[in-house]
Design a protein around this motif. Structure first.
Motif, PDB file in Angstrom:
ATOM      1  N   LEU A  48       0.757  -1.322  -0.068  1.00 40.70           N
ATOM      2  CA  LEU A  48      -0.236   0.133  -0.021  1.00 40.70           C
ATOM      3  C   LEU A  48       0.807   1.201   0.063  1.00 40.70           C
ATOM      4  CD1 LEU A  48      -2.664  -0.922   2.748  1.00 40.70           C
ATOM      5  CD2 LEU A  48      -2.951  -0.850  -0.014  1.00 40.70           C
ATOM      6  N   LYS A  49       0.224   2.145  -0.481  1.00 38.61           N
ATOM      7  CA  LYS A  49       1.029   3.527  -0.508  1.00 38.61           C
ATOM      8  C   LYS A  49      -0.114   4.650  -0.277  1.00 38.61           C
ATOM      9  CE  LYS A  49       3.116   1.966  -4.026  1.00 38.61           C
ATOM     10  NZ  LYS A  49       2.459   0.482  -4.182  1.00 38.61           N
ATOM     11  N   ALA A  50       0.491   5.933   0.148  1.00 34.06           N
ATOM     12  CA  ALA A  50      -0.591   6.830   0.412  1.00 34.06           C
ATOM     13  C   ALA A  50       0.019   8.324  -0.181  1.00 34.06           C
ATOM     14  CB  ALA A  50      -0.544   7.075   1.888  1.00 34.06           C
ATOM     15  N   TYR A  51      -1.044   8.687  -0.857  1.00 32.74           N
ATOM     16  CA  TYR A  51      -0.800  10.222  -1.525  1.00 32.74           C
ATOM     17  C   TYR A  51      -1.722  11.102  -1.112  1.00 32.74           C
ATOM     18  CZ  TYR A  51       1.177   6.895  -5.204  1.00 32.74           C
ATOM     19  OH  TYR A  51       1.573   6.045  -5.739  1.00 32.74           O
ATOM     20  N   GLU A  52      -1.296  12.479  -0.787  1.00 29.74           N
ATOM     21  CA  GLU A  52      -1.867  13.681  -0.562  1.00 29.74           C
ATOM     22  C   GLU A  52      -1.986  14.547  -1.716  1.00 29.74           C
ATOM     23  OE1 GLU A  52      -1.474  17.344   2.478  1.00 29.74           O
ATOM     24  OE2 GLU A  52      -1.213  15.547   3.291  1.00 29.74           O
ATOM     25  N   PHE A  53      -3.289  14.931  -2.216  1.00 27.06           N
ATOM     26  CA  PHE A  53      -3.206  15.732  -3.300  1.00 27.06           C
ATOM     27  C   PHE A  53      -4.436  16.608  -3.399  1.00 27.06           C
ATOM     28  CE2 PHE A  53      -5.844  11.981  -3.793  1.00 27.06           C
ATOM     29  CZ  PHE A  53      -6.812  11.945  -4.899  1.00 27.06           C
ATOM     30  N   THR A  54      -4.063  17.809  -4.163  1.00 29.91           N
ATOM     31  CA  THR A  54      -5.134  18.996  -4.359  1.00 29.91           C
ATOM     32  C   THR A  54      -5.994  18.650  -5.542  1.00 29.91           C
ATOM     33  OG1 THR A  54      -3.818  20.288  -2.793  1.00 29.91           O
ATOM     34  CG2 THR A  54      -5.356  21.242  -4.226  1.00 29.91           C
ATOM     35  N   ARG A  97      -8.425  -1.031 -15.424  1.00 30.57           N
ATOM     36  CA  ARG A  97      -7.563  -1.737 -14.795  1.00 30.57           C
ATOM     37  C   ARG A  97      -8.254  -1.806 -13.467  1.00 30.57           C
ATOM     38  NH1 ARG A  97      -1.648  -1.184 -16.536  1.00 30.57           N
ATOM     39  NH2 ARG A  97      -1.809  -1.272 -19.267  1.00 30.57           N
ATOM     40  N   PRO A  98      -8.016  -2.916 -12.500  1.00 31.89           N
ATOM     41  CA  PRO A  98      -8.553  -3.023 -10.986  1.00 31.89           C
ATOM     42  C   PRO A  98      -7.666  -2.519 -10.316  1.00 31.89           C
ATOM     43  CG  PRO A  98      -7.497  -5.136 -11.930  1.00 31.89           C
ATOM     44  CD  PRO A  98      -7.618  -4.236 -13.180  1.00 31.89           C
ATOM     45  N   LEU A  99      -8.095  -1.788  -9.253  1.00 30.28           N
ATOM     46  CA  LEU A  99      -7.229  -1.087  -8.270  1.00 30.28           C
ATOM     47  C   LEU A  99      -7.739  -1.441  -7.039  1.00 30.28           C
ATOM     48  CD1 LEU A  99      -5.054   1.057  -7.493  1.00 30.28           C
ATOM     49  CD2 LEU A  99      -6.698   2.746  -7.767  1.00 30.28           C
ATOM     50  N   TRP A 100      -7.097  -1.374  -5.951  1.00 27.95           N
ATOM     51  CA  TRP A 100      -7.530  -1.604  -4.388  1.00 27.95           C
ATOM     52  C   TRP A 100      -7.289  -0.388  -4.096  1.00 27.95           C
ATOM     53  CZ3 TRP A 100     -10.687  -3.701  -1.364  1.00 27.95           C
ATOM     54  CH2 TRP A 100     -10.536  -3.394   0.126  1.00 27.95           C
ATOM     55  N   VAL A 101      -8.461   0.258  -3.397  1.00 25.66           N
ATOM     56  CA  VAL A 101      -8.378   1.639  -2.772  1.00 25.66           C
ATOM     57  C   VAL A 101      -8.663   1.303  -1.425  1.00 25.66           C
ATOM     58  CG1 VAL A 101      -9.157   3.895  -2.577  1.00 25.66           C
ATOM     59  CG2 VAL A 101      -8.852   3.110  -4.688  1.00 25.66           C
ATOM     60  N   GLU A 102      -7.701   1.397  -0.519  1.00 28.59           N
ATOM     61  CA  GLU A 102      -7.837   1.251   1.165  1.00 28.59           C
ATOM     62  C   GLU A 102      -8.823   2.340   1.567  1.00 28.59           C
ATOM     63  OE1 GLU A 102      -7.014  -1.075   4.635  1.00 28.59           O
ATOM     64  OE2 GLU A 102      -6.671  -1.447   2.523  1.00 28.59           O
ATOM     65  N   HIS A 105     -10.979  24.237  -4.681  1.00 27.85           N
ATOM     66  CA  HIS A 105     -10.187  23.211  -4.350  1.00 27.85           C
ATOM     67  C   HIS A 105     -10.529  22.339  -3.133  1.00 27.85           C
ATOM     68  CE1 HIS A 105      -7.853  26.704  -6.398  1.00 27.85           C
ATOM     69  NE2 HIS A 105      -7.359  25.805  -6.830  1.00 27.85           N
ATOM     70  N   VAL A 106     -10.119  21.122  -3.385  1.00 31.78           N
ATOM     71  CA  VAL A 106     -10.312  19.958  -2.449  1.00 31.78           C
ATOM     72  C   VAL A 106      -8.870  19.391  -2.186  1.00 31.78           C
ATOM     73  CG1 VAL A 106     -11.329  18.418  -3.760  1.00 31.78           C
ATOM     74  CG2 VAL A 106     -11.700  18.263  -1.355  1.00 31.78           C
ATOM     75  N   VAL A 107      -8.606  19.039  -0.865  1.00 24.33           N
ATOM     76  CA  VAL A 107      -7.380  18.255  -0.684  1.00 24.33           C
ATOM     77  C   VAL A 107      -7.662  16.749  -0.024  1.00 24.33           C
ATOM     78  CG1 VAL A 107      -5.104  18.063   0.636  1.00 24.33           C
ATOM     79  CG2 VAL A 107      -6.212  20.557   0.029  1.00 24.33           C
ATOM     80  N   LEU A 108      -7.331  15.738  -0.650  1.00 29.34           N
ATOM     81  CA  LEU A 108      -7.619  14.633  -0.549  1.00 29.34           C
ATOM     82  C   LEU A 108      -6.359  13.711  -0.108  1.00 29.34           C
ATOM     83  CD1 LEU A 108     -10.105  13.802  -3.564  1.00 29.34           C
ATOM     84  CD2 LEU A 108     -10.678  14.612  -1.063  1.00 29.34           C
ATOM     85  N   GLU A 109      -6.597  12.520   0.536  1.00 27.14           N
ATOM     86  CA  GLU A 109      -5.835  11.535   1.039  1.00 27.14           C
ATOM     87  C   GLU A 109      -6.104  10.284   0.489  1.00 27.14           C
ATOM     88  OE1 GLU A 109      -2.818  10.315   4.622  1.00 27.14           O
ATOM     89  OE2 GLU A 109      -4.895   9.491   4.759  1.00 27.14           O
ATOM     90  N   LEU A 110      -5.229   9.629  -0.412  1.00 28.79           N
ATOM     91  CA  LEU A 110      -5.620   8.203  -1.135  1.00 28.79           C
ATOM     92  C   LEU A 110      -4.685   7.387  -0.660  1.00 28.79           C
ATOM     93  CD1 LEU A 110      -7.065   6.561  -3.488  1.00 28.79           C
ATOM     94  CD2 LEU A 110      -5.172   7.252  -4.905  1.00 28.79           C
ATOM     95  N   VAL A 111      -5.228   6.114  -0.149  1.00 27.80           N
ATOM     96  CA  VAL A 111      -4.287   4.978   0.167  1.00 27.80           C
ATOM     97  C   VAL A 111      -4.874   3.787  -0.743  1.00 27.80           C
ATOM     98  CG1 VAL A 111      -3.390   3.156   2.041  1.00 27.80           C
ATOM     99  CG2 VAL A 111      -4.167   5.540   2.602  1.00 27.80           C
ATOM    100  N   CYS A 112      -3.732   3.369  -1.526  1.00 29.66           N
ATOM    101  CA  CYS A 112      -4.227   2.292  -2.589  1.00 29.66           C
ATOM    102  C   CYS A 112      -3.266   1.331  -2.824  1.00 29.66           C
ATOM    103  CB  CYS A 112      -4.648   3.158  -3.778  1.00 29.66           C
ATOM    104  SG  CYS A 112      -3.064   3.876  -4.607  1.00 29.66           S
ATOM    105  N   GLY A 113      -3.465   0.546  -3.489  1.00 30.64           N
ATOM    106  CA  GLY A 113      -2.377  -0.855  -3.933  1.00 30.64           C
ATOM    107  C   GLY A 113      -1.685  -0.097  -5.193  1.00 30.64           C
ATOM    108  N   LYS A 114      -1.162  -1.379  -5.678  1.00 29.00           N
ATOM    109  CA  LYS A 114      -0.290  -1.162  -7.042  1.00 29.00           C
ATOM    110  C   LYS A 114      -1.174  -0.752  -8.020  1.00 29.00           C
ATOM    111  CE  LYS A 114       2.735  -4.032  -9.958  1.00 29.00           C
ATOM    112  NZ  LYS A 114       3.229  -5.384 -10.040  1.00 29.00           N
TER     113      LYS A 114
END
Length: 301
Positions: A72-78, A150-155, A167-176
């Motif tokens: 898993l990996k996490a991204y913070e994005f606007t 493509r399939p993606l797992w989003v935690e 604008h909105v700031v989000l955090e995504l935790v997802c798989g490969k």
């Protein structure tokens, strides 16, 4: 006679806090040069304008890259609401606009549809191959392609902030294999307001965190000096996702030659993937069967 590969036999991970305006491959090349390493690779590409964790593997650590890539990996994005671009980020041209602006509650409700097992269509400007050619090369020529989902797992996908209506700031935790740009694009479509990524930062990837990252300036400062090796993290950090077993003195050579070898294990199930160490040094990764490790990846340290 085969040419001898230049460079040092050095093994480990370097967590780079990647700056904007540089490609992931360029970072790897700079790190490889700075460490005078024979071999280097990274665990997951970041777009040139993205920042944050770029985990670079040196030497035998490159054999552990898949374990970080799959984690898993996490991204913070606007997300910039109200505009769609041809690249799904701020680097592209605005191709559509909308005056609609969702409420905070509407955004939070829409985010629920992006959690779990989802199907995601990569951006037109992506490294996906179409008939052997990268999609971004065709997109640069003005070609519009129908890319397969493509399939993606989003935690998880949560709203961190709403600075203003645009604008909105989000955090995504997802798989490969996740594309944050696709999330922004698709969220904008669901909300009926369009959207693209304005800013993107990878805050962690598997065992590696941005707060532990080394800047490119620091790497350049210590390049080709004795002190630079102090920046390296042990390669077995990438193996924390699986149980560890202990190789016996007699089995080390067998394991390193790719043959099954006896190991000491506790709480490991038959057929489970694990890694073997000997005197604290990784020896091999494989599957545990009847007291033996059957290796599928060995380390020459």
């Amino acid at each position: 006679m085969a040419r001898r590969r230049k460079g040092r036999d050095i093994h480990g991970w370097l967590v780079v806090d990647k700056p904007a305006s540089i490609t992931s491959n360029a970072v790897v090349n700079k790190v490889k040069w700075a460490f005078e390493a024979k071999k280097a690779g990274h665990a997951g590409t970041l777009d040139p304008e993205a920042t944050g964790v770029l985990a670079v593997a040196l030497g035998e650590a490159t054999k552990t890259v898949p374990f970080v890539t799959d984690a898993l990996k996490a991204y913070e994005f606007t997300v910039r609401l109200g505009q769609a671009t041809n690249t799904d980020d701020a680097e592209g041209e605005v191709i559509a606009q909308s005056d609609a602006r969702p409420t905070d509650d509407e955004i939070k409700e829409a985010l629920n549809g992006f959690v779990g097992d989802i199907q995601q269509v990569p951006p037109q400007f992506s490294a996906v191959k179409i008939d052997g050619e990268r999609a971004y090369k065709r997109a640069r020529d003005g070609e519009e392609m129908e890319l397969a989902a493509r399939p993606l797992w989003v935690e998880s996908l949560v709203m961190l902030d709403r600075p203003d209506a645009d604008h909105v700031v989000l955090e995504l935790v997802c798989g490969k294999g996740g594309y944050v740009r696709s999330v922004a694009r698709d969220l904008g479509k669901v909300l009926g307001c369009l959207g693209h990524v304005l800013r993107l930062r990878r805050v962690w990837s598997g065992p590696f965190n941005a707060e532990d990252g080394v800047t490119m300036d620091r790497i350049q400062e210590l390049a080709r000096s004795e002190e630079i090796d102090s920046l390296l993290l042990p390669m077995d950090l990438a193996l924390e996702c699986m149980p560890e077993v202990k190789a016996t003195d007699e089995s080390v050579v067998r394991l390193k030659n790719g043959n099954p070898g006896m190991v000491i294990a506790q709480g490991v199930e038959y057929g489970e993937e694990c890694w073997a160490s000997h005197n604290g040094v990784p020896v091999a990764v494989g599957h545990f069967k009847a007291g033996e490790l059957h290796p599928n990846r060995v380390f020459v340290l």
